[in-house]
Write a protein that holds these residues in place. Structure first.
Motif, PDB file in Angstrom:
ATOM      1  N   ARG A 245       0.852  -1.209   0.000  1.00  0.00           N
ATOM      2  CA  ARG A 245       0.000   0.000   0.000  1.00  0.00           C
ATOM      3  C   ARG A 245       0.879   1.247   0.000  1.00  0.00           C
ATOM      4  N   ARG A 246       1.927   1.214   0.843  1.00  0.00           N
ATOM      5  CA  ARG A 246       2.799   2.385   0.888  1.00  0.00           C
ATOM      6  C   ARG A 246       3.626   2.507  -0.401  1.00  0.00           C
ATOM      7  N   ALA A 247       4.159   1.391  -0.893  1.00  0.00           N
ATOM      8  CA  ALA A 247       4.971   1.448  -2.119  1.00  0.00           C
ATOM      9  C   ALA A 247       4.148   1.980  -3.290  1.00  0.00           C
ATOM     10  N   GLY A 248       2.866   1.604  -3.341  1.00  0.00           N
ATOM     11  CA  GLY A 248       1.994   2.104  -4.417  1.00  0.00           C
ATOM     12  C   GLY A 248       1.929   3.620  -4.410  1.00  0.00           C
ATOM     13  N   GLU A 249       1.836   4.181  -3.223  1.00  0.00           N
ATOM     14  CA  GLU A 249       1.760   5.646  -3.103  1.00  0.00           C
ATOM     15  C   GLU A 249       3.123   6.273  -3.422  1.00  0.00           C
ATOM     16  N   THR A 250       4.190   5.638  -2.932  1.00  0.00           N
ATOM     17  CA  THR A 250       5.543   6.158  -3.178  1.00  0.00           C
ATOM     18  C   THR A 250       5.803   6.303  -4.680  1.00  0.00           C
ATOM     19  N   PHE A 251       5.319   5.326  -5.467  1.00  0.00           N
ATOM     20  CA  PHE A 251       5.620   5.317  -6.901  1.00  0.00           C
ATOM     21  C   PHE A 251       4.480   5.869  -7.757  1.00  0.00           C
ATOM     22  N   SER A 252       3.493   6.522  -7.119  1.00  0.00           N
ATOM     23  CA  SER A 252       2.306   6.927  -7.895  1.00  0.00           C
ATOM     24  C   SER A 252       2.634   7.966  -8.969  1.00  0.00           C
ATOM     25  N   GLY A 253       3.698   8.741  -8.772  1.00  0.00           N
ATOM     26  CA  GLY A 253       4.052   9.731  -9.806  1.00  0.00           C
ATOM     27  C   GLY A 253       5.296   9.344 -10.576  1.00  0.00           C
ATOM     28  N   TRP A 254       5.689   8.087 -10.496  1.00  0.00           N
ATOM     29  CA  TRP A 254       6.930   7.600 -11.127  1.00  0.00           C
ATOM     30  C   TRP A 254       6.836   7.655 -12.654  1.00  0.00           C
TER      31      TRP A 254
END
Ligand SMILES: Cc1cc2nc3c(=O)[nH]c(=O)nc-3n(C[C@H](O)[C@H](O)[C@H](O)COP(=O)(O)O)c2cc1C
Length: 361
Positions: A245-254
């Protein structure tokens, strides 16, 4: 319903109910046309028609890859295809993987049965499904070509989605040796007169990947840059565990903003028609993309949301996009898309935007 079907149903639900856009800027709004206070043309004579893969389109637009494989998907695909056909634009189907795994869901992709007048129809498959170790295993090229012929497709677009696969608990994470597999699929398709396309799904193209596209020379490439739907965010919202869940947010603007991805592809893969997508939200965005060298624009998420409301909402959205494109053409004095490609435009910080090298074929 198998796990692929369940995953697709999750994706539809999350994309309809949650905020799944990257939050980053796709870059389109950083470009501004010079306004022509005396356009010197008649609005009714504006003609945004074009051809893509040799097929005539009334305007340069595709319904982006969205869905397939479930009953709900069949309904949505039918609505989208009917509207695309009525508005003279093309359509890309969602991944055909469910139909390869379970032939009983093939009909959910058969939109030519509902909309025989659709001018351009492309299928779609994930690059990871082409892996020798992929679940479909050997012979996938032949099966995809046969499926394309049955569905009367004009070609297949291979999607590259490593970020999504990395964040998906059940994702395909072995991406070794896929480039030659994509080339092999291209040859198998060409044998039947079908086109190969390649696309990202929301992280865009770097210089290096764009150079590979230049060597592969597919019949089209779709940018799907950062700024529209974020698959990192979708997978984060779907994740069973806190880490994902956190990784998804971390990379949401990748990734590469969509407008940058378009410029990179035009520079590094000259001669390959580019479909601009990722956060295209208005007909003015389509006009900007054409001026920046795209052959057409595509949109996914807002069309899905419209389709969930019904055919009238899809019809209204396509009508609005087309109107906005024509207004941009009028206010720049452009009767045709070739005229639009030659009008003055300013980019970030007011810099004049050079004309794209050659026209997108
Ligand atoms: C619900 C949903 C399903 C999608 N499924 C696929 C797919 O199967 N294959 C694919 O190449 N892209 C798929 N996409 C990505 C879109 O085609 C598009 O490239 C991306 O969402 C960026 O466009 P947008 O910002 O207008 O949504 C999907 C997008 C959404 C919203």
């Amino acid at each position: 319903m198998g796990s692929t079907g369940e995953r697709k149903a999750d994706h539809l639900r999350i994309c309809l109910d949650e905020d799944v856009e990257a939050g980053g800027d796709p870059g389109w709004s950083g470009y501004r046309f010079d306004h022509r206070a005396l356009p010197g043309i008649a609005f009714d004579q504006i003609d945004p028609s074009t051809t893509l893969l040799g097929r005539p389109l009334a305007w340069p637009f595709l319904v982006g890859a969205l869905t397939g494989g479930t009953e709900r998907a069949a309904h949505l695909n039918g609505l989208l295809a009917l509207a695309a056909s009525a508005h003279g634009c093309g359509m890309v189907l969602g991944s055909l993987r469910p139909a390869l795994e379970d032939p009983s869901v093939e009909a959910s992709y058969d939109v030519r049965a509902t909309a025989p007048g659709l001018p351009l129809l492309l299928g779609n498959i994930g690059a990871a499904q082409l892996a020798p170790s992929g679940i479909e295993g050997a012979g996938i090229e032949g099966r995809l070509v046969a499926l394309s012929v049955r569905l009367r497709l004009d070609g297949i677009v291979v999607h590259l989605n490593p970020l999504q696969e990395a964040l998906q608990p059940e994702g395909d994470r072995d991406w070794r040796g896929l480039a030659p597999r994509i080339a092999t699929l291209g040859k198998a398709l060409a044998h039947e007169g079908l086109a190969l396309g390649v696309k990202e799904v929301g992280s865009g193209f770097s210089e290096a990947t764009a150079r590979w596209i230049g060597h592969l020379r597919p019949a089209l490439v779709e940018t799907a840059g950062t700024g529209g739907t974020s698959w990192a965010r979708v997978e984060g919202l779907r994740a069973p565990d806190a880490a994902r869940r956190r990784a998804g947010e971390t990379f949401s603007g990748w990734g590469h903003p969509a407008a940058e991805s378009l410029a990179t592809l035009r520079a590094r893969a000259p001669g390959v028609p580019v479909v601009a997508s990722g956060g295209i939200r208005t007909g003015l965005d389509v006009a900007r993309a054409i001026r920046l060298g795209a052959a057409a624009g595509a949109m996914a998420l807002p069309l899905l949301r419209a389709a969930s409301e019904g055919g009238a909402a899809v019809d209204a959205l396509l009508r609005t996009l087309r109107l906005e494109l024509r207004v941009a053409m009028f206010a720049t004095g452009s009767l045709t898309l070739d005229d639009l490609r030659r009008v003055p435009m300013r980019g970030p910080f007011g810099a004049r935007v050079p004309f794209a090298r050659g026209r997108s074929p």
